[in-house]
Structure formats: C-alpha cells, structure tokens
Write a protein that holds these residues in place. Structure first.
Motif, PDB file in Angstrom:
ATOM      1  N   ARG A   6       0.814  -1.268   0.033  1.00  0.00           N
ATOM      2  CA  ARG A   6      -0.023  -0.093   0.069  1.00  0.00           C
ATOM      3  C   ARG A   6       0.847   1.335  -0.094  1.00  0.00           C
ATOM      4  O   ARG A   6       0.544   2.205  -0.710  1.00  0.00           O
ATOM      5  N   ASP A   7       2.139   1.243   0.633  1.00  0.00           N
ATOM      6  CA  ASP A   7       2.820   2.360   1.037  1.00  0.00           C
ATOM      7  C   ASP A   7       3.885   2.770  -0.163  1.00  0.00           C
ATOM      8  O   ASP A   7       4.151   3.958  -0.594  1.00  0.00           O
ATOM      9  N   ASN A   8       4.364   1.649  -0.664  1.00  0.00           N
ATOM     10  CA  ASN A   8       5.340   1.593  -1.628  1.00  0.00           C
ATOM     11  C   ASN A   8       5.611   0.408  -2.587  1.00  0.00           C
ATOM     12  O   ASN A   8       6.465  -0.474  -2.098  1.00  0.00           O
ATOM     13  N   PRO A   9       4.614   0.325  -3.702  1.00  0.00           N
ATOM     14  CA  PRO A   9       4.646  -0.892  -4.129  1.00  0.00           C
ATOM     15  C   PRO A   9       5.837  -1.289  -4.898  1.00  0.00           C
ATOM     16  O   PRO A   9       6.376  -2.491  -5.009  1.00  0.00           O
ATOM     17  N   LEU A  10       6.635  -0.079  -5.518  1.00  0.00           N
ATOM     18  CA  LEU A  10       7.744  -0.414  -6.259  1.00  0.00           C
ATOM     19  C   LEU A  10       8.813  -0.986  -5.577  1.00  0.00           C
ATOM     20  O   LEU A  10       9.508  -1.992  -5.683  1.00  0.00           O
ATOM     21  N   ARG A  11       8.972  -0.588  -4.262  1.00  0.00           N
ATOM     22  CA  ARG A  11       9.842  -0.589  -3.347  1.00  0.00           C
ATOM     23  C   ARG A  11       9.733  -2.394  -2.855  1.00  0.00           C
ATOM     24  O   ARG A  11      10.631  -3.140  -2.737  1.00  0.00           O
ATOM     25  N   MET A  12       8.367  -2.669  -2.764  1.00  0.00           N
ATOM     26  CA  MET A  12       8.230  -4.104  -2.478  1.00  0.00           C
ATOM     27  C   MET A  12       8.443  -4.921  -3.748  1.00  0.00           C
ATOM     28  O   MET A  12       9.094  -5.992  -3.275  1.00  0.00           O
ATOM     29  N   ARG A  13       8.400  -4.510  -4.950  1.00  0.00           N
ATOM     30  CA  ARG A  13       8.795  -5.323  -5.954  1.00  0.00           C
ATOM     31  C   ARG A  13      10.390  -5.513  -5.636  1.00  0.00           C
ATOM     32  O   ARG A  13      10.899  -6.581  -6.089  1.00  0.00           O
ATOM     33  N   LEU A  14      10.935  -4.523  -5.473  1.00  0.00           N
ATOM     34  CA  LEU A  14      12.553  -4.560  -5.148  1.00  0.00           C
ATOM     35  C   LEU A  14      13.181  -5.470  -3.912  1.00  0.00           C
ATOM     36  O   LEU A  14      14.266  -5.599  -3.649  1.00  0.00           O
ATOM     37  N   LEU A  15      11.993  -5.884  -3.237  1.00  0.00           N
ATOM     38  CA  LEU A  15      12.307  -6.712  -2.075  1.00  0.00           C
ATOM     39  C   LEU A  15      12.096  -8.264  -2.518  1.00  0.00           C
ATOM     40  O   LEU A  15      12.258  -8.867  -1.820  1.00  0.00           O
ATOM     41  N   GLY A  16      11.655  -8.239  -3.685  1.00  0.00           N
ATOM     42  CA  GLY A  16      11.692  -9.472  -4.594  1.00  0.00           C
ATOM     43  C   GLY A  16      10.073 -10.142  -4.282  1.00  0.00           C
ATOM     44  O   GLY A  16       9.770 -11.422  -4.491  1.00  0.00           O
ATOM     45  N   VAL A  17       9.208  -9.237  -3.811  1.00  0.00           N
ATOM     46  CA  VAL A  17       7.729  -9.599  -3.386  1.00  0.00           C
ATOM     47  C   VAL A  17       6.955  -9.604  -4.825  1.00  0.00           C
ATOM     48  O   VAL A  17       6.937  -8.404  -5.420  1.00  0.00           O
ATOM     49  N   PRO A  18       6.429 -10.385  -5.244  1.00  0.00           N
ATOM     50  CA  PRO A  18       5.247 -10.215  -6.455  1.00  0.00           C
ATOM     51  C   PRO A  18       3.925  -9.732  -5.958  1.00  0.00           C
ATOM     52  O   PRO A  18       3.204 -10.329  -5.421  1.00  0.00           O
ATOM     53  N   VAL A  19       4.321  -8.547  -6.185  1.00  0.00           N
ATOM     54  CA  VAL A  19       3.079  -7.585  -5.713  1.00  0.00           C
ATOM     55  C   VAL A  19       1.725  -7.823  -6.074  1.00  0.00           C
ATOM     56  O   VAL A  19       0.974  -7.894  -5.292  1.00  0.00           O
ATOM     57  N   THR A  20       1.378  -7.849  -7.447  1.00  0.00           N
ATOM     58  CA  THR A  20       0.325  -8.121  -7.815  1.00  0.00           C
ATOM     59  C   THR A  20      -0.464  -9.698  -7.290  1.00  0.00           C
ATOM     60  O   THR A  20      -1.603  -9.684  -6.955  1.00  0.00           O
TER      61      THR A  20
END
Lengths: 336, 260, 290
Positions: free
Chosen positions: A207-221
């Motif tokens: 919710r707060d920073n989707p791009l950074r979550m991707r860069l933690l290796g998390v498949p956001v969608t």
C-alpha cells in the motif's frame, strides 16, 4: 554468522514497534454491547442484525482499502454476489445455513479473482473507475438475468433450515441476531490474525510503496490479488448472511449506493484499523434508520451533509477522535 | 556452506552495450565481482554510472552483452527475480515505507527473504526469528533506538541506514550502494564508512560514490567510467596513480569551474 | 441492400447524437481531472440541474425548450460557480479518497434537492414542434430532432476547439492541463483558470442535460445513474484529453446504439465489455499523455 548461543533474547522494544491490533477494553465493550442489545433492546434486533452485517461488509472493505490500498468503489458486487449465491444455494441445493454462507463466500471469491485480475493492472483513478464499471456491468447482468435473480422483483421464496439443525430462525429475529453476532466474531478474529501476520505487514508495505516491495523480491500483484480475493469472500459472506436473515435479495444489493454507503461507514469510523468498521457501521445504520424513520425522502440530505462534514472535520475517522478524547481524559496518559 | 569445485563470481558483467537509438550510453562494459569484493564505481557526472546500475538491476535491458549473478544468467531477468537470486540495492533518494515504523520496514525485507510474507497467521511481533533478525540488523547499523519511530519522522542520514538494513536483510550475494554518502554532512559520512566496514565479509559490495575519501578508504578495487565506457580498472593505489584518471577528473573539474 | 445501408445510416445518426450528448456532459470532467486531478463524482449532477431548470421553465413559463436552454445553462453555471467557491474549496484540500467521498456527498445533496423540488417521476422535455417528425429517405425514417442534436452538439464541440486552440484563454488552459506546476511558475493563475473552466464544464454539461432527455430522461437519481457512462468516457479517453473524450463518447454512442439494435439480448452489456477490453489494452486510456 551470528552465534546462536549469544543470540539476543526477544526484545520487547522491537516487538512493540509493530502495528498490532490489540484486544483491549474497547473490544470487550463492543462485544458486551453486542450481547446486551439482545437482552435490553430486543425490539431493535432487526436493526442490530443489519448493523452486524454491515460491520462484516465494512471489515472486508477495510482489508482492501485500508490495508491493501486497493481503491474499490464497487464492493457491493461481492456483497450482492454472495447474497444471490446463498439464495440460489438455499433454493436449489440445500437450506443448511452454514454451508450457504460458504457458498456465498466462494462465489464472491471467484468473482474477486476474476475482477482482481482486471483492476489490479491499473492504479489510482483508473482503478476506481474500473471497479465502478465492473459493478455497473454486473448490476446490468443481474437486472437482465431474471431467471436467476428475479430481476427487479428480487429473489425470494427460499427457506433457511435451523442452524446446526437446532436453532430455528424466529419471527422476532432472535436467532438471526445471535447467528450474525457469532459470524461477526469469527470474521473479526480472522481479520485480526490476518492483519497482524507477515501477510498483513506485506500488504501494508505494498500500500505504501509498491515499487519498493517489488525490489524486495515480492510479487506485488499476486499478493494484492490474494488480499482482494479474501476481501471479496468476506463481503460475500456478509451478503449471504443478509440473504439468509432477510429472506429477500434485491438488485440494490449490487448497487452503487451500497458500495458508496459501505465506503462511507469505513471512512466515518476510520480506515486501516479494524475498530473503525464497528463504529462507522453502527453510527451509519442507526443514524440512517432514525433519519429514514423521520423523513424517508430527505434522508439523502442528512447522508450527503454527513459525508462532506465527516471528510472535512474527521478525515481520519471517529475512532481516532475517540482515541484522542480518551487520551485527553485519562490522567497521566502517555503522550505519543 | 558447501564449497563447490568451482566458485562462481558474485557478479560478472561481460561486454555490456546499451544504445538509445544512435545514442550509446554504455559501451563494452566488463567487470567481475568476486564474493566478498569491495568494489567502487566512479566517474564524472554523465559517465554512465546510473545507466550501468539500471542495467544491472534490471530497470533497463542491455542492447547486447550479458550479466551473471552467482553463475546464473540474469541479463533478461525481471527486477524481482534478480532480487530473489541475491542482488540487493540501496537508493540515492531513499525509498522506504514512510508511514511504517523502522522495525516494520526492516521486517518487510526479512519476511520477503524468508518467503514467509504470504503467511496469514501468527503475529509478526511474536515470531522470534523475525524479531531477532530485525534486532540484529538494527544493532548492526546502530539504529535500534529508532525502531518504534515512523520512517517519515527520521532524519536523512538515519533513513540511509534503514535502507542499508533493508538491503542486507535480503542476505544478498551482491549489494549495490548507489551514492550512500550523497547529501550527508562530513561527520555522518565518516560514521557511514565505519558502518560500511562492518558489512558481512562474504557479501560482494559495489559502491557508486562521489566522495573520494570514502571510496579510497572502503574499496579494494575501483572501476573508472567515462563517456559510457570503462576508462580504467585497478587497485586503489593504481587508480590514484593513473594519469588518465586524473585528467578526466581534473579536466572535468576545469570545465565545471569555467561553466560556473 | 439499400435498406440495410439506410438503416445503418439511421442508427449512425442516433449513435452520433447520443455520443455527442455524452461528450458535452463529460468534457468538463475530463478537464477538471486533467488540471486538478479532481475526480468530481458530482459532475453529472450539473447536467441534471440544467435539465431540471429547463423543465421548470418549460412547465411554468410554457416556453420552448430551445428558449429555455440558455437560461437553464446560465443558471447551472451560476450554481457551479457558487459551489466551486464554497464546497469545492474543501474538496481540493483533501486526499483522493476524500475527494471522491465529498463529491459523492454533494451528489446525494443534489439528488435529495431535486427529489424535494420535482418528485421522483421520470421526465423528458418536449421536442419543439418545429423539430418533431422524421425525414423519410428511401423508406427509412431518421428523426429530425436527432439530426438537430448531432448538428448543435458538433458545432458546440467545434466552438470548444476554437476556444482551446485559437484563444489566449485556451493557450493558458492547455498549459495548465499539460503541466500545472510549470503553468504556475510562468505566472498563470491556475486556480482562476480552473474556476472558469469548471463553470464552463458545468454549462456544457447542462446543454447535454437539457438536450439529451430523450436518451437520458430526467429523474432524481440521474446524477448517479449516468455517472458511470461519463466516467467510462473519461477513463477510456484518457484523463485530461478532450480529443480522447470525443473519440470515446462517439464510439460509446455508436457501439451502444448498434449493440442494442443488433444484439438486443445483450442490451447495455456490449459497451461495458468494450470498456474492459479497451482498459486492459490501454490502462491509461486511448489518448493518455506521457
């Protein structure tokens, strides 16, 4: 590598740094009130049941918007789908209520996955508009498919068997209320476990920073789709519950008005904190019932004005206002 | 850890090119980071350092050439995949979860690495493994005291340290530090160097930095970029002596002074 | 074969006039979204207000719709300006979600006011006698009113283009849509431009509301019922793109008219399906900027 033998003990400083939905005196109070209503205000049980259903619905929306940042203006789609599924289930499959709730939840979950695949591709305003468009599309389908939904006349004529084969639904709504309250307790505990869990933290991160979550290796969608599906399923359970206790499902259960109303309840109570759903839904249902009883035609005046004033003056919701009041009134309260 | 008969390089970049139409922003870039490397990438503004970072992290796709991470070809891999395979980075402009607490920020990376970010049960704060790991990382970067504060309320320098804790939580093979000292006052940048020296020995670190004091004290090898290509590579002493490097930097300085 | 072509022509006129009405109603919203990133849920309410003002004039003063049109539009513009000066000041200051909620609230107030003043019956405005009837071409009837609508709204759209492309006001507005911050820096009073555009948008919506009652009949829930149509036009066209809105509105009108004629069973469904397909292919809309 850290030596396990000198690994530091669990630190309460760190543990306290996490948002947690604590069970506190206010939770106890909510449930006490819930039970007291049954004994004290038995003539208002139908209204109370309505409130309980809306709390479940608002909780489901809070998961999507408050925790996942998925802005849905068409959440009634899942409520309505759950309701129609539970109604059809009672008509054609079985009148057993618990499995009917599950059927409603599952139907809404399937729709949640399908529509989630669409709306999670976009963000912001486009997402809002797409949720609204999907909701309108389904409303059209429901109005057209008279054989399944009864069209504008609504779906009715189904019977619900006693709960667990024991507790018959009565005319005064005693059973219905207790049934709703128990389901609410289950849903609430589920939500509480969910938001405190690693998954809950993950979706707040998205919710707060989707791009950074991707860069933690998390498949956001994929994570958001899971959350959206859970939210849809719970909304479906709320709809199914409504279908079971009222014995009638109209197309208004899919309408924009309902989507808007549940959003209003959530904002009124406070978003991203489960207690908001309780307070917001209760205030909304009670005020709307009183206003409609006094003057059904002009109720929208009250609602519209309430909405504008609430966003203007209590943007973070009533629960925050109450928290502040409590903090101010209790002597020696910690300043945070 | 078992040691194979052949140890793959942590990061191996071979013959990397990137063109934007006729514009060649990266020309034949090759270098290798062994496990545990302390490598710096320097060069005047516009030398192509940011392009190279974007190529390695997957923001841009190279026109030709290859990138291997721990022996795995990641030339065309997606951002997330590279992270999972062991590439972590920090950002010039800090990119954190502002409304969340410092501990929550770090825990996000910890749970993502441990692949328990999907678990819908058991509160985060009662998981000893997560809490202990968060505490270890905060202690390493001396930011335990800020654990409960929201990142939005932190000072610039402290956010940098949170960034580092997040990156390290991913237990990377390669850690990419994008201008970690940019915008920090002298005292903070000295403290940063001190902290960087404590990074785990097995992690290969690639630092892009303008602060030459930090570069010369931290790195063991240095690659100098100029106009999209590699101008020189060598040990700190070699680079300090290299007349070409001095020219590029001094020439650049002179242009800069004339312009201003 | 010839009949087939003529039937197509007749449908096309219907589709275009419907599309152009939709364009008039939505163009104001497109611009407010582009300039202020304001999702004004209440926008459709201004078309409704225009329609009801005309209804009151026609009923009370017994005048022609076309005579009532300018007065109704002027009235809507005044109401729009008043609201812009008051309620919308609050709306600008809140978050995106708050904006949606506040303007939903405003929509509710509009719905309730209309309901109080006019009741909940469905109304259409009478077509002026001079424009009733049909032209029969080779056995196919084409409504004169529809042709009139298509012509009027097309010329309004043309005027809109002229203002935007060839006047100083248009240049400043385009600058503000393109880059509000930069526009502020070069001394353009974005707030004032926005207020003027907002009022103009209300006026155009009112024209659509008055002229379109055959397709979008007046009722208190008008503001909510047709909101989705307007939002679809804006989303498909791309936020801030008038050209996009025009293309989207025309396609909408034509696809919807043909869809209802060719596949009556699917009814209104066709257009939503088309919407989902378009937004999947181009999530930012057809004519999104950058």
């Amino acid at each position: 590598m850290a030596d396990l033998a000198i690994a530091p003990p669990r630190s309460s400083v760190i543990a306290d740094a996490f948002l947690r939905h604590r069970l506190s005196w206010s939770d106890a109070l909510i449930w006490l009130v819930g039970i007291a209503v049954y004994f004290v205000a038995s003539e208002y049980l139908q209204l109370a049941t309505q409130t309980v259903i809306m709390i479940i619905f608002a909780l489901s929306l809070d998961l999507a918007i408050g925790y996942g940042g998925i802005e849905s203006l068409g959440h009634a789609v899942f409520f309505g789908t759950g309701a129609y599924a539970a109604g059809s289930y009672a008509l054609y499959v079985s009148s057993e209520p618990i499995s009917g709730l599950v059927a409603g939840g599952l139907a809404a979950a399937v729709l949640g996955i399908l529509s989630g695949l669409l709306i999670l591709r976009v963000r912001g305003l486009t997402q809002v508009i797409l949720t609204l468009a999907i909701a309108t599309m389904l409303l059209q389908v429901a109005t057209t498919a008279k054989s399944i939904t009864g069209g504008d006349d609504g779906l009715t004529g189904y019977r619900i068997a006693p709960i667990l084969g024991q507790f018959e639904f009565d005319l005064y709504g005693h059973t219905a209320y207790i049934y709703g309250l128990v389901i609410l307790a289950v849903v609430f505990l589920f939500c509480r476990v969910l938001v405190n869990s690693p998954f809950g933290l993950t979706v707040r991160g998205i919710r707060d920073n989707p791009l950074r979550m991707r860069l933690l290796g998390v498949p956001v969608t994929a994570r958001l789709l899971t959350l959206y599906t859970i939210s849809a399923a719970l909304a479906g359970v709320a709809g199914a519950l409504s279908a079971q206790v009222t014995g009638l499902i109209g197309t208004d259960s899919l309408s924009f008005l309902l989507s808007g109303n549940v959003l209003i309840m959530l904002i009124l109570g406070g978003i991203g904190r489960l207690s908001g759903a309780f307070l917001g839904a209760t205030v909304f249902v009670v005020v709307s019932d009183r206003a409609a009883a006094i003057d059904p035609f002009n109720w929208l005046f009250v609602l519209g004005a309430m909405l504008i004033l609430a966003v203007r003056f209590t943007p973070s919701g009533l629960t925050v206002v109450i928290d502040r009041l409590v903090a101010r009134l209790s002597p020696g309260a910690r300043r945070t | 850890m078992t040691v194979g008969h052949e140890i793959a390089a942590a990061l191996e970049v071979v013959g990397l090119h990137k063109n934007f139409g006729a514009l060649r922003v990266a020309r034949d870039i090759s270098f290798t980071l062994e496990p545990g490397a302390r490598h710096a990438l320097i060069g005047p503004n516009g030398a192509g350092k940011t392009t190279l970072v974007n190529l390695i992290t997957g923001v841009l796709r190279p026109t030709s050439g290859s990138i291997h991470l721990g022996g795995v070809d990641i030339t065309r891999a997606r951002l997330e995949r590279r992270v999972v395979l062991g590439l972590a980075r920090t950002f010039q402009i800090s990119s954190l979860f502002l409304p969340l607490s410092v501990a929550e920020n770090v825990a996000l990376a910890v749970t993502a690495k441990a692949k328990i970010d999907t678990q819908p049960y058991g509160p985060v704060y009662r998981r000893d493994a997560i809490v202990a790991e968060v505490q270890r990382l905060l202690a390493l970067f001396e930011i335990e005291a800020t654990a409960q504060r929201r990142v939005a309320d932190l000072a610039y320098g402290q956010r940098r340290l949170v960034e580092l804790a997040l990156a390290l939580a991913l237990k990377p093979k390669v850690l990419l530090l994008d201008e970690p000292a940019a915008g920090l006052p002298k005292r903070d940048s000295e403290r940063l160097l001190e902290i960087l020296m404590r990074l785990p020995a097995e992690v290969a670190v690639l630092v892009i930095e303008h602060d030459m004091e930090l570069v010369f004290n931290f790195a063991r090898r240095i690659t100098v970029m100029f106009e999209g290509g590699i101008l020189a590579e060598g040990s700190v002493a070699e680079i300090r002596r290299d007349p070409q490097v001095r020219d590029v930097y001094l020439g650049h300085r002179r242009d800069h002074e004339m312009a201003s | 074969m010839e009949n087939y072509l003529l039937a197509t022509l007749s449908l096309l006129v219907d589709g275009i006039s419907f599309g152009m009405i939709l364009f008039l109603i939505s163009c104001g919203l497109t611009v407010t979204l582009g300039v202020m990133r304001l999702l004004n849920i209440a926008h459709c309410g201004f078309a409704m207000i225009g329609g009801y003002l005309a209804l009151a004039l026609v009923n009370r003063l017994h005048i022609n719709v076309l005579a009532a049109l300018p007065i109704a539009v002027a009235g809507t513009v005044v109401i729009g300006l008043l609201l812009e000066r008051t309620v919308y000041r609050w709306v600008y200051e809140t978050t995106a979600l708050g904006q949606i909620l506040m303007t939903i609230g405003l929509t509710f107030l509009m719905v309730a006011s209309i309901n109080l003043a006019f009741g909940s019956l469905l109304y259409t405005l009478p077509v002026p006698p001079s424009l009733t009837g049909t032209w029969v071409i080779g056995g196919v009837a084409i409504s004169v009113w529809r042709i009139f609508l298509a012509l009027v709204s097309t010329s309004l759209a043309g005027m809109l283009w002229y203002v935007l492309d060839y006047t100083y006001f248009g240049a400043r507005l385009r600058a503000a849509v393109d880059n509000p911050r930069m526009a502020r820096c070069v001394g353009i009073n974005v707030r004032k431009i926005f207020a003027q555009t907002f009022a103009a948008g209300c006026g155009l919506a009112a024209v659509g509301g008055v002229l379109g009652t055959q397709m979008l009949p007046l009722e208190p829930y008008y503001a909510l019922k047709y909101l989705v149509l307007v939002l679809i036009v804006v989303a498909v066209g791309g936020f801030g793109s008038l050209k996009g809105s025009l293309v989207a509105a025309l396609s909408f009108g034509i696809i919807d008219t043909f869809g209802r004629y060719l596949v009556p069973a699917a009814g209104a469904f066709v257009i939503y399906f088309a919407l989902v397909v378009v937004l999947l292919a181009r999530p930012q809309g057809l004519f999104a900027r950058g």
